[in-house]
Design a protein around this motif. Structure first.
Motif, PDB file in Angstrom:
ATOM      1  N   HIS A 180       0.834  -1.202   0.000  1.00  0.00           N
ATOM      2  CA  HIS A 180       0.000   0.000   0.000  1.00  0.00           C
ATOM      3  C   HIS A 180       0.866   1.248   0.000  1.00  0.00           C
ATOM      4  O   HIS A 180       0.533   2.243  -0.654  1.00  0.00           O
ATOM      5  CB  HIS A 180      -0.891   0.018   1.244  1.00  0.00           C
ATOM      6  N   ASN A 186      -5.062   0.704  -4.050  1.00  0.00           N
ATOM      7  CA  ASN A 186      -6.104   0.231  -3.141  1.00  0.00           C
ATOM      8  C   ASN A 186      -6.260  -1.270  -3.342  1.00  0.00           C
ATOM      9  O   ASN A 186      -7.162  -1.742  -4.035  1.00  0.00           O
ATOM     10  CB  ASN A 186      -7.423   0.961  -3.400  1.00  0.00           C
ATOM     11  N   ARG A 195      -5.277  -9.239  -6.308  1.00  0.00           N
ATOM     12  CA  ARG A 195      -4.429  -8.609  -5.298  1.00  0.00           C
ATOM     13  C   ARG A 195      -3.060  -9.287  -5.238  1.00  0.00           C
ATOM     14  O   ARG A 195      -2.024  -8.616  -5.194  1.00  0.00           O
ATOM     15  CB  ARG A 195      -5.106  -8.680  -3.932  1.00  0.00           C
ATOM     16  N   VAL A 272      -4.321   1.537   7.764  1.00  0.00           N
ATOM     17  CA  VAL A 272      -4.147   0.400   6.865  1.00  0.00           C
ATOM     18  C   VAL A 272      -3.815  -0.865   7.660  1.00  0.00           C
ATOM     19  O   VAL A 272      -4.456  -1.901   7.502  1.00  0.00           O
ATOM     20  CB  VAL A 272      -3.043   0.683   5.819  1.00  0.00           C
TER      21      VAL A 272
END
Length: 336
Positions: A180, A186, A195, A272
């Motif tokens: 991140h 995102n 991801r 986060v």
């Protein structure tokens, strides 16, 4: 299924991501391979089928205490007994520890034979199995002995994650959180396959620009200087990804102490790590600041004094010769 490339000229290789992709293993092996030394651990599903290839399986120990030169020596003797040649292949099947050991064994045997990684953990998929860093620990520090040895290919079969213990998933999320701050992507808006693939793409691009960590590749160690010290100081009671999550918060606190980032950016790190990934942000109690400082001085990046990877308004970068005073001040806040 996604096929990604780590672009290293004539040593480029594929990383295959998806469900059921372990069936693609044969496509990644060197055509000359007649024998395969499979390095793995108890409890990892045995999914290896290679028609026409003689397979010998080596079970190594669990935990960081098994990530040693003694384990490498045992593998070397086993390779000799099975007659492994430069035309053959080592296959690492497991998490980051397994691929680190399998890669170093392959780099050392006959001064280097091909290795293919079948990554079975989230941490391995997004970090350890990619990029060619291999190695083992010494009592004096983590990964102090090793080699750069790129694999011939990597498989990231997401089916393995379905049975991964929650703590092992958290370890992977600790490394994933790091990305991140390297890109601002995102990642949580993506599904799992996308991801994982995006993390691999980020790491592949950085590795291609600086394979042997002479400069830019060190940004992949964001949060790791304090994390490695935590792992050793806690006797590895903290797993790597758990320590990295805390290390990201420490790096933000140190960046704030040095005036590189503001309090809002520090809070973004907490949002986060703790908010989005639900990970630890506080070290366990009872740690000694002097011991942690000494361990950070022994970090591999510490070529010119204390060295950290730290955030700034224009991105994450390596900062050398950091004074002890701000290091201690940031540590004090975190240890309290």
């Amino acid at each position: 299924m996604r096929r990604l490339t780590v672009p290293l000229a004539d040593r480029s290789y594929e990383v295959v991501v998806g469900r059921g992709v372990v069936a693609e293993l044969a496509t990644l092996l060197p055509s000359t391979a007649q024998r395969a030394a499979v390095v793995t651990q108890d409890g990892i599903p045995d999914e290896i089928e290679l028609p026409g290839v003689e397979i010998t399986t080596f079970i190594i120990g669990q935990g960081e205490s098994a990530k040693t030169l003694d384990t490498i020596a045992t593998l070397m003797s086993g390779f000799a007994a099975m007659g492994l040649t430069r035309h053959d292949v080592v296959i690492g099947v497991g998490g980051g520890m397994v691929t680190d050991i399998a890669g170093f064994a392959a780099a050392s045997w006959h001064r280097g034979i091909p290795v293919v990684h079948v990554s079975t953990s989230l941490l391995g998929m997004v970090d350890a199995a990619i990029g060619g860093k291999t190695g083992v620990n010494l009592p004096e520090g983590k990964n102090l002995v090793g080699a750069y040895w790129q694999p011939s290919g990597v498989l990231c079969d997401l089916d393995f994650l379905d049975t991964l213990p929650p703590r092992e998933m958290r370890c992977g999320l600790g490394e994933m959180a790091k990305y991140h701050f390297l890109t601002g992507d995102n990642l949580l808006a993506m599904d799992l396959e996308e991801r994982v693939a995006r993390c691999i793409e980020i790491k592949a691009e950085v590795v291609a620009s600086d394979e042997r960590e002479g400069g830019r590749r060190a940004i992949l160690n964001y949060g790791h200087t304090f994390a490695h010290a935590l792992e050793i100081a806690t006797g590895h009671q903290l797993a790597h990804g758990e320590a990295v999550a805390i290390g990201l918060i420490y790096a933000a606190e140190l960046g704030f102490e040095l005036g590189r980032i503001d309090a809002t950016r520090v809070q973004q790190h907490r949002d986060v790590v703790a908010g989005e990934y639900d990970l630890m942000t506080q070290p366990p109690p009872g740690l000694d600041a002097d011991e942690l400082l000494a361990l950070m001085h022994r970090d591999k990046k510490a070529l010119t004094g204390l060295t950290f990877v730290l955030d700034s308004p224009h991105g994450v970068e390596v900062v050398t010769s950091v004074d002890e005073a701000p290091v201690r001040a940031a540590m004090s806040r975190l240890l309290q």
